[in-house]
Scaffold this active site. Structure first.
Site, PDB file in Angstrom:
ATOM      1  N   GLU A  98       5.517 -25.043   7.703  1.00  0.00           N
ATOM      2  CA  GLU A  98       5.625 -26.350   7.050  1.00  0.00           C
ATOM      3  C   GLU A  98       4.416 -26.572   6.138  1.00  0.00           C
ATOM      4  OE1 GLU A  98       7.127 -28.566   5.735  1.00  0.00           O
ATOM      5  OE2 GLU A  98       7.831 -30.052   7.183  1.00  0.00           O
ATOM      6  N   ASP A  99       4.593 -27.397   5.128  1.00  0.00           N
ATOM      7  CA  ASP A  99       3.477 -27.690   4.224  1.00  0.00           C
ATOM      8  C   ASP A  99       2.486 -28.663   4.852  1.00  0.00           C
ATOM      9  OD1 ASP A  99       5.258 -29.832   4.142  1.00  0.00           O
ATOM     10  OD2 ASP A  99       5.414 -29.903   1.956  1.00  0.00           O
ATOM     11  N   ASP A 102       2.479 -35.155   8.549  1.00  0.00           N
ATOM     12  CA  ASP A 102       1.873 -36.430   8.185  1.00  0.00           C
ATOM     13  C   ASP A 102       2.126 -37.410   9.341  1.00  0.00           C
ATOM     14  OD1 ASP A 102       0.872 -38.553   6.739  1.00  0.00           O
ATOM     15  OD2 ASP A 102       2.543 -38.707   5.354  1.00  0.00           O
ATOM     16  N   PHE A 151      -2.759 -38.735  -0.617  1.00  0.00           N
ATOM     17  CA  PHE A 151      -1.517 -38.075  -1.010  1.00  0.00           C
ATOM     18  C   PHE A 151      -1.868 -36.836  -1.828  1.00  0.00           C
ATOM     19  CE2 PHE A 151       2.320 -37.261  -3.440  1.00  0.00           C
ATOM     20  CZ  PHE A 151       3.268 -37.337  -2.436  1.00  0.00           C
ATOM     21  N   ARG A 164       4.262 -28.742  -8.046  1.00  0.00           N
ATOM     22  CA  ARG A 164       4.460 -27.724  -7.001  1.00  0.00           C
ATOM     23  C   ARG A 164       3.792 -26.406  -7.386  1.00  0.00           C
ATOM     24  NH1 ARG A 164       8.122 -29.699  -3.205  1.00  0.00           N
ATOM     25  NH2 ARG A 164       9.847 -30.926  -3.984  1.00  0.00           N
TER      26      ARG A 164
HETATM   27  P1  5GP Z   1       6.137 -36.741   7.931  1.00  0.00           P
HETATM   28  O1  5GP Z   1       7.557 -36.872   8.403  1.00  0.00           O
HETATM   29  O2  5GP Z   1       5.253 -35.936   8.847  1.00  0.00           O
HETATM   30  O3  5GP Z   1       5.533 -38.106   7.661  1.00  0.00           O
HETATM   31  O4  5GP Z   1       6.153 -36.101   6.513  1.00  0.00           O
HETATM   32  C1  5GP Z   1       6.452 -34.810   6.304  1.00  0.00           C
HETATM   33  C2  5GP Z   1       6.863 -34.554   4.885  1.00  0.00           C
HETATM   34  O5  5GP Z   1       6.465 -35.597   3.991  1.00  0.00           O
HETATM   35  C3  5GP Z   1       6.169 -33.307   4.408  1.00  0.00           C
HETATM   36  O6  5GP Z   1       6.904 -32.158   4.741  1.00  0.00           O
HETATM   37  C4  5GP Z   1       6.052 -33.556   2.923  1.00  0.00           C
HETATM   38  O7  5GP Z   1       7.240 -33.136   2.300  1.00  0.00           O
HETATM   39  C5  5GP Z   1       5.939 -35.066   2.803  1.00  0.00           C
HETATM   40  N1  5GP Z   1       4.514 -35.453   2.674  1.00  0.00           N
HETATM   41  C6  5GP Z   1       3.731 -36.029   3.614  1.00  0.00           C
HETATM   42  N2  5GP Z   1       2.477 -36.224   3.144  1.00  0.00           N
HETATM   43  C7  5GP Z   1       2.476 -35.744   1.883  1.00  0.00           C
HETATM   44  C8  5GP Z   1       1.458 -35.639   0.873  1.00  0.00           C
HETATM   45  O8  5GP Z   1       0.281 -36.013   1.000  1.00  0.00           O
HETATM   46  N3  5GP Z   1       1.858 -35.071  -0.315  1.00  0.00           N
HETATM   47  C9  5GP Z   1       3.122 -34.641  -0.546  1.00  0.00           C
HETATM   48  N4  5GP Z   1       3.386 -34.111  -1.747  1.00  0.00           N
HETATM   49  N5  5GP Z   1       4.093 -34.709   0.387  1.00  0.00           N
HETATM   50  C10 5GP Z   1       3.766 -35.257   1.588  1.00  0.00           C
END
Ligand code: 5GP
Length: 174
Positions: A98-99, A102, A151, A164
């Site tokens: 995963e990237d 959050d 972010f 990207r």
């Molecule tokens: P979560 O469900 O953990 O809040 O968010 C996961 C997804 O939200 C990540 O896989 C990503 O796609 C997006 N995301 C969360 N934080 C960031 C951020 O700082 N930058 C970007 N570009 N995407 C984020």
């Protein structure tokens, strides 16, 4: 025009960390059948680099596309699968690539979804973790970097589908 994002993590720092993660994964999965599940779109560059840093005989790679709904940059935990795995992972050792974790809501959804497919194990490798915004505590087995609550874009991560292709992780200064 959005200004060029400032560097938070350089491409050199990322490459060095990816090598370390790859070495650790190689050690931990020796003799096992590893399936890397790259979560699209954000992890496509990380997964490509990580796969090449893993030195194992039996590594398979598949992709799972997720769209997370939310307002602007907020995740809601409501997730849609936009592209499913192309082969069964039953009795396989799955490593989710995963990237960023959050709030943890998307990862929780993913863990619940994968569990129904009966893999023999599921672990998580995430390039980034933003602990400040945790809503569901996720145990990340292989973590690249812990970052502050900003972010970020680049190295696969987007802002409205842009950035990207940046080779580094950056922050859009407002
Ligand atoms: P979560 O469900 O953990 O809040 O968010 C996961 C997804 O939200 C990540 O896989 C990503 O796609 C997006 N995301 C969360 N934080 C960031 C951020 O700082 N930058 C970007 N570009 N995407 C984020």
């Amino acid at each position: 025009m959005i200004p060029k994002p400032s560097v938070m993590l350089s491409s050199e720092a990322i490459a060095a960390r990816v090598r370390e993660l790859g070495a650790k994964i190689t050690q931990d999965y020796k003799g096992r059948h590893l399936v890397l599940v790259s979560i699209l779109k954000g992890s496509f560059l990380f997964a490509a680099d990580l796969a090449r840093a893993i030195d194992l005989e039996d590594v398979r790679i598949d992709f799972l596309g997720l769209r997370s709904y939310g307002s602007g940059t907020e995740s809601s935990g409501v997730v849609q699968i936009t592209h499913d795995l192309t082969f069964p992972v039953e009795n396989k050792d799955v490593l989710i690539v995963e990237d960023i974790v959050d709030t943890g809501l998307s990862m929780q959804y993913l863990l619940d979804n994968l569990a129904t497919r009966k893999p023999s194990s599921v672990k998580i490798c995430s390039l980034l973790h933003k602990p400040a915004r945790t809503r569901v505590a996720i145990s990340i087995d292989y973590l690249g970097f812990t970052i502050e609550d900003k972010f970020v874009v680049g190295y696969g991560l987007d802002y409205a589908e842009k950035f990207r292709n940046l080779p580094y992780i950056g922050v859009i200064e407002s």
